[in-house]
Write a protein that holds these residues in place. Sequence first.
Motif, mmCIF file in Angstrom:
data_model
loop_
_atom_site.group_PDB
_atom_site.id
_atom_site.type_symbol
_atom_site.label_atom_id
_atom_site.label_comp_id
_atom_site.label_asym_id
_atom_site.label_seq_id
_atom_site.Cartn_x
_atom_site.Cartn_y
_atom_site.Cartn_z
ATOM 1 N N VAL A 1 -0.040 4.087 -12.461
ATOM 2 C CA VAL A 1 0.500 4.911 -11.386
ATOM 3 C C VAL A 1 0.875 4.009 -10.224
ATOM 4 O O VAL A 1 0.293 2.925 -10.050
ATOM 5 C CB VAL A 1 -0.536 5.983 -10.967
ATOM 6 N N GLN A 2 1.821 4.436 -9.434
ATOM 7 C CA GLN A 2 2.231 3.656 -8.278
ATOM 8 C C GLN A 2 1.309 3.928 -7.093
ATOM 9 O O GLN A 2 0.618 4.957 -7.033
ATOM 10 C CB GLN A 2 3.666 3.988 -7.902
ATOM 11 N N VAL A 3 1.321 3.014 -6.172
ATOM 12 C CA VAL A 3 0.540 3.179 -4.947
ATOM 13 C C VAL A 3 0.874 4.520 -4.299
ATOM 14 O O VAL A 3 2.044 4.902 -4.188
ATOM 15 C CB VAL A 3 0.821 2.024 -3.962
ATOM 16 N N GLY A 4 -0.172 5.220 -3.894
ATOM 17 C CA GLY A 4 0.007 6.525 -3.275
ATOM 18 C C GLY A 4 0.021 7.682 -4.243
ATOM 19 O O GLY A 4 -0.009 8.850 -3.829
ATOM 20 N N ALA B 1 -18.515 6.682 -3.222
ATOM 21 C CA ALA B 1 -18.412 5.365 -2.634
ATOM 22 C C ALA B 1 -17.569 5.463 -1.369
ATOM 23 O O ALA B 1 -16.614 6.236 -1.304
ATOM 24 C CB ALA B 1 -17.761 4.402 -3.620
ATOM 25 N N GLY B 2 -17.906 4.647 -0.393
ATOM 26 C CA GLY B 2 -17.174 4.700 0.865
ATOM 27 C C GLY B 2 -15.686 4.439 0.701
ATOM 28 O O GLY B 2 -14.861 4.994 1.430
ATOM 29 N N SER B 3 -15.361 3.605 -0.270
ATOM 30 C CA SER B 3 -13.969 3.210 -0.463
ATOM 31 C C SER B 3 -13.100 4.331 -1.020
ATOM 32 O O SER B 3 -11.872 4.246 -0.956
ATOM 33 C CB SER B 3 -13.903 2.006 -1.390
ATOM 34 N N VAL B 4 -13.714 5.379 -1.566
ATOM 35 C CA VAL B 4 -12.924 6.466 -2.160
ATOM 36 C C VAL B 4 -13.117 7.784 -1.433
ATOM 37 O O VAL B 4 -12.412 8.757 -1.727
ATOM 38 C CB VAL B 4 -13.266 6.652 -3.652
ATOM 39 N N LYS B 5 -14.031 7.829 -0.506
ATOM 40 C CA LYS B 5 -14.321 9.083 0.195
ATOM 41 C C LYS B 5 -13.069 9.594 0.899
ATOM 42 O O LYS B 5 -12.366 8.838 1.569
ATOM 43 C CB LYS B 5 -15.460 8.858 1.190
ATOM 44 N N GLY B 6 -12.799 10.864 0.714
ATOM 45 C CA GLY B 6 -11.614 11.463 1.297
ATOM 46 C C GLY B 6 -10.382 11.386 0.417
ATOM 47 O O GLY B 6 -9.384 12.069 0.690
ATOM 48 N N ARG B 7 -10.454 10.557 -0.626
ATOM 49 C CA ARG B 7 -9.317 10.430 -1.539
ATOM 50 C C ARG B 7 -9.636 10.960 -2.936
ATOM 51 O O ARG B 7 -8.762 11.468 -3.627
ATOM 52 C CB ARG B 7 -8.892 8.970 -1.652
ATOM 53 N N SER C 1 -14.745 15.963 -14.016
ATOM 54 C CA SER C 1 -13.415 15.477 -13.679
ATOM 55 C C SER C 1 -13.459 14.678 -12.390
ATOM 56 O O SER C 1 -14.345 14.870 -11.556
ATOM 57 C CB SER C 1 -12.444 16.647 -13.508
ATOM 58 N N LEU C 2 -12.504 13.801 -12.255
ATOM 59 C CA LEU C 2 -12.354 13.011 -11.037
ATOM 60 C C LEU C 2 -10.890 13.061 -10.632
ATOM 61 O O LEU C 2 -10.036 12.468 -11.308
ATOM 62 C CB LEU C 2 -12.800 11.563 -11.250
ATOM 63 N N GLN C 3 -10.598 13.776 -9.563
ATOM 64 C CA GLN C 3 -9.249 13.829 -9.028
ATOM 65 C C GLN C 3 -9.087 12.673 -8.051
ATOM 66 O O GLN C 3 -9.838 12.564 -7.073
ATOM 67 C CB GLN C 3 -9.011 15.161 -8.308
ATOM 68 N N MET C 4 -8.118 11.822 -8.329
ATOM 69 C CA MET C 4 -7.903 10.626 -7.527
ATOM 70 C C MET C 4 -6.542 10.708 -6.855
ATOM 71 O O MET C 4 -5.513 10.732 -7.551
ATOM 72 C CB MET C 4 -7.993 9.377 -8.404
ATOM 73 N N ASN C 5 -6.531 10.761 -5.546
ATOM 74 C CA ASN C 5 -5.301 10.840 -4.765
ATOM 75 C C ASN C 5 -5.140 9.593 -3.898
ATOM 76 O O ASN C 5 -6.099 8.842 -3.685
ATOM 77 C CB ASN C 5 -5.330 12.080 -3.883
ATOM 78 N N SER C 6 -3.951 9.399 -3.422
ATOM 79 C CA SER C 6 -3.649 8.263 -2.533
ATOM 80 C C SER C 6 -4.165 6.954 -3.115
ATOM 81 O O SER C 6 -4.841 6.168 -2.442
ATOM 82 C CB SER C 6 -4.265 8.506 -1.143
ATOM 83 N N LEU C 7 -3.845 6.732 -4.351
ATOM 84 C CA LEU C 7 -4.374 5.561 -5.052
ATOM 85 C C LEU C 7 -3.857 4.260 -4.469
ATOM 86 O O LEU C 7 -2.704 4.175 -4.003
ATOM 87 C CB LEU C 7 -4.052 5.650 -6.537
#
Length: 114
Positions: free
Chosen positions: A11-14, A59-65, A78-84
């Motif tokens: 996936v691309q950034v974001g 983890a602090g690095s993923v909180k909010g995303r 499941s793990l929804q990952m946004n703003s990658l």
Amino acid sequence: VQLQASGGGLVQVGGSLRLSCKISGFSFDDYAIGWFRQAPGKQRELVATITSGGSTVYAGSVKGRFTISRDNAKNSVSLQMNSLKPGDTAVYYCYGESEFYAYWGQGTQVTVSS
């Protein structure tokens, strides 16, 4: 015991990805379930976990995303990952942990390109 992860990819950034893990072979309701990741040359690190009661830790690095969720009826997490970000590139592993046991699934590769 089986923990079958899916949903990784390029996936691309974001961008966004959704990882899923189907679990069987242990009493799902009694376990905390979550995701770790391991990037090349780095130690495995906790990404997110959710207890049987629904409490979450990130983890602090993923909180909010990232958002973790579990479906006890389907024995899945499941793990929804946004703003990658490129720093999210890693192999992601789902796991289940009780007071006495821990089980790991095979990894699924997530690659974030810039």
